[in-house]
Design a protein around this motif. Structure first.
Motif, PDB file in Angstrom:
ATOM      1  N   ASP A 175       0.895  -1.122   0.013  1.00 52.23           N
ATOM      2  CA  ASP A 175      -0.035  -0.021   0.058  1.00 52.23           C
ATOM      3  C   ASP A 175       0.847   1.213  -0.001  1.00 52.23           C
ATOM      4  N   GLU A 176       1.108   1.670  -1.098  1.00 52.93           N
ATOM      5  CA  GLU A 176       1.813   3.083  -1.397  1.00 52.93           C
ATOM      6  C   GLU A 176       1.300   4.239  -0.407  1.00 52.93           C
ATOM      7  N   ALA A 177       0.185   4.309  -0.014  1.00 52.34           N
ATOM      8  CA  ALA A 177      -0.222   5.367   0.939  1.00 52.34           C
ATOM      9  C   ALA A 177       0.397   5.521   2.207  1.00 52.34           C
ATOM     10  N   CYS A 178       0.827   4.471   2.612  1.00 54.16           N
ATOM     11  CA  CYS A 178       1.229   4.384   4.113  1.00 54.16           C
ATOM     12  C   CYS A 178       2.876   4.370   4.176  1.00 54.16           C
ATOM     13  N   GLY A 179       3.432   3.677   3.379  1.00 55.01           N
ATOM     14  CA  GLY A 179       5.211   3.584   3.380  1.00 55.01           C
ATOM     15  C   GLY A 179       5.818   2.502   4.259  1.00 55.01           C
ATOM     16  N   TRP A 180       6.969   2.458   4.233  1.00 57.04           N
ATOM     17  CA  TRP A 180       7.639   1.462   4.950  1.00 57.04           C
ATOM     18  C   TRP A 180       8.834   1.817   5.757  1.00 57.04           C
ATOM     19  N   GLY A 216       0.517  -6.433   9.094  1.00 56.24           N
ATOM     20  CA  GLY A 216       1.307  -5.218   9.180  1.00 56.24           C
ATOM     21  C   GLY A 216       2.985  -5.222   8.453  1.00 56.24           C
ATOM     22  N   SER A 217       2.904  -5.995   7.492  1.00 55.78           N
ATOM     23  CA  SER A 217       4.193  -5.707   6.952  1.00 55.78           C
ATOM     24  C   SER A 217       3.943  -6.083   5.249  1.00 55.78           C
ATOM     25  N   VAL A 218       5.085  -5.740   4.493  1.00 52.46           N
ATOM     26  CA  VAL A 218       4.769  -5.650   2.919  1.00 52.46           C
ATOM     27  C   VAL A 218       6.155  -6.252   2.539  1.00 52.46           C
ATOM     28  N   PRO A 245      -5.840  -2.991   8.846  1.00 48.54           N
ATOM     29  CA  PRO A 245      -6.570  -4.139   9.219  1.00 48.54           C
ATOM     30  C   PRO A 245      -5.855  -5.389   8.535  1.00 48.54           C
ATOM     31  N   CYS A 246      -5.944  -6.413   9.301  1.00 50.98           N
ATOM     32  CA  CYS A 246      -5.352  -7.669   8.922  1.00 50.98           C
ATOM     33  C   CYS A 246      -6.320  -8.646   8.796  1.00 50.98           C
ATOM     34  N   ARG A 247      -6.182  -9.515   7.625  1.00 53.65           N
ATOM     35  CA  ARG A 247      -6.958 -10.512   7.250  1.00 53.65           C
ATOM     36  C   ARG A 247      -6.630 -11.736   8.104  1.00 53.65           C
ATOM     37  N   GLY A 248      -5.329 -12.023   8.522  1.00 54.38           N
ATOM     38  CA  GLY A 248      -5.013 -13.225   9.105  1.00 54.38           C
ATOM     39  C   GLY A 248      -3.364 -13.008   9.730  1.00 54.38           C
ATOM     40  N   MET A 249      -3.018 -13.804  10.228  1.00 59.66           N
ATOM     41  CA  MET A 249      -1.563 -13.810  10.965  1.00 59.66           C
ATOM     42  C   MET A 249      -0.533 -13.282   9.843  1.00 59.66           C
ATOM     43  N   CYS A 250      -0.773 -13.743   8.205  1.00 60.02           N
ATOM     44  CA  CYS A 250       0.309 -13.527   7.435  1.00 60.02           C
ATOM     45  C   CYS A 250      -0.416 -13.873   6.069  1.00 60.02           C
ATOM     46  N   ASP A 251       0.076 -13.281   4.931  1.00 64.21           N
ATOM     47  CA  ASP A 251      -0.550 -13.660   3.763  1.00 64.21           C
ATOM     48  C   ASP A 251       0.750 -13.996   2.725  1.00 64.21           C
ATOM     49  N   ARG A 252       0.115 -15.108   2.171  1.00 64.68           N
ATOM     50  CA  ARG A 252       1.108 -15.544   1.072  1.00 64.68           C
ATOM     51  C   ARG A 252       1.127 -14.683  -0.392  1.00 64.68           C
TER      52      ARG A 252
END
Length: 301
Positions: A175-180, A216-218, A245-252
């Motif tokens: 998500d480019e609106a947030c940054g890292w 919460g990560s990218v 918001p998170c859909r789960g603990m992590c994403d593939r």
């Protein structure tokens, strides 16, 4: 540093060699001379706007071509930059880039993709250009692209023990609106695939399947380093700069790393997190690489 060399870089510094040392000896200064006035402030002003044909576009990756894997210390450097992940089609576009030091160890790049009215004869998977970097001090710099953290960049004159060395770093995906935020963390790689044969002088895409990018990560910068005929692919993840918001603990997730342009030859490709390497054949430019893919994966239990 010799005085002559030092004075070449200092305004208002003059060598006294060959002058008459007695010319002004003993002559008193006026009592009301006071200190010299300060120089007028330097204000470069904002950079000119991009051409109307150019639209903001985040780089896909940047590479070094110095043979050391680093940017040289204290001199301007044209950093090779790319738009495209190797799967698209570009025809005549160009990249505009402005670079500026924004703080200690902080470098900012602003980039845009520019259209062209010229006819082109081929569809290319990348757009290549360079970004003019100002002289940088030694160390690892944090590069921000269009306001968001993108990747680390080494600045050093050290010669590699085994060489030559080159490195590419992709920009984070999210998500480019947030940054890292740095630092990068090792990815949990499930599989990585790349073409069995590539063309000399062109970057090669490595498709990485990440088993678990934490909530919460990218996807972070993916660094690919070449040392002689050995290639190391280092996928990472980075924390987002804001809560989401998170859909789960992590994403593939599936994303692309970039192998830097290579001379013709056979290369061993190792991906951090995967036990076995693969082989990449790079053919001379002008030919059409043979089809076929090499996929490395975690062994099944």
């Amino acid at each position: 540093m010799p005085l002559a060399t030092l004075c070449a870089f200092l305004p208002g510094c003059f060598l006294a060699h060959g002058q008459d040392p007695e010319r002004d000896a003993g002559r008193p200064l006026p009592t009301d001379a006071g200190p010299p006035p300060p120089p007028p402030p330097f204000d470069a002003g904002p950079p000119p706007p991009f051409d109307p044909r150019c639209a903001p576009r985040v780089l896909d990756f940047a590479c070094t071509d110095t043979g050391t894997g680093s940017v040289p210390v204290g001199v301007p450097y044209a950093l090779p930059i790319y738009v495209g992940d190797g799967t698209g089609c570009f025809c005549g576009e160009s990249i505009d880039c402005r670079a500026a030091v924004t703080g200690p160890g902080e470098l900012s790049l602003e980039t845009a993709l520019c259209g062209s009215d010229d006819d082109c004869g081929a569809c290319l998977p990348y757009v290549r250009s360079t970004c003019a970097l100002p002289p940088l001090s030694e160390g690892v710099w944090r590069v921000h692209v269009d306001g968001r953290y993108a990747f680390p960049l080494s600045v050093s004159d050290a010669a590699p023990g085994l060489g030559p060395v080159d490195a590419c770093a992709s920009t984070p995906v999210g998500d480019e609106a947030c940054g890292w935020t740095a630092p990068e963390r090792p990815a949990t790689v499930l599989q990585a695939c790349f073409a069995a044969e590539a063309q000399a002088g062109q970057p090669t895409a490595v498709t990485v399947e990440d088993l678990c990018v934490p909530c919460g990560s990218v996807v972070g910068p993916c660094v690919v380093q070449r040392v002689a005929d050995e290639l190391r692919v280092v996928p990472t993840w980075v924390a987002a700069a804001c809560d989401a918001p998170c859909r789960g603990m992590c994403d593939r997730q599936v994303y692309t790393c970039a192998i830097p342009p290579l001379p013709a030859g056979a290369y061993t490709v190792r991906v951090d997190g995967l036990p076995e390497p693969g082989r990449l054949l790079v053919s001379e430019g002008g030919g059409v690489p043979r089809p076929g893919m090499v996929c490395l994966s975690v062994p099944e239990d």
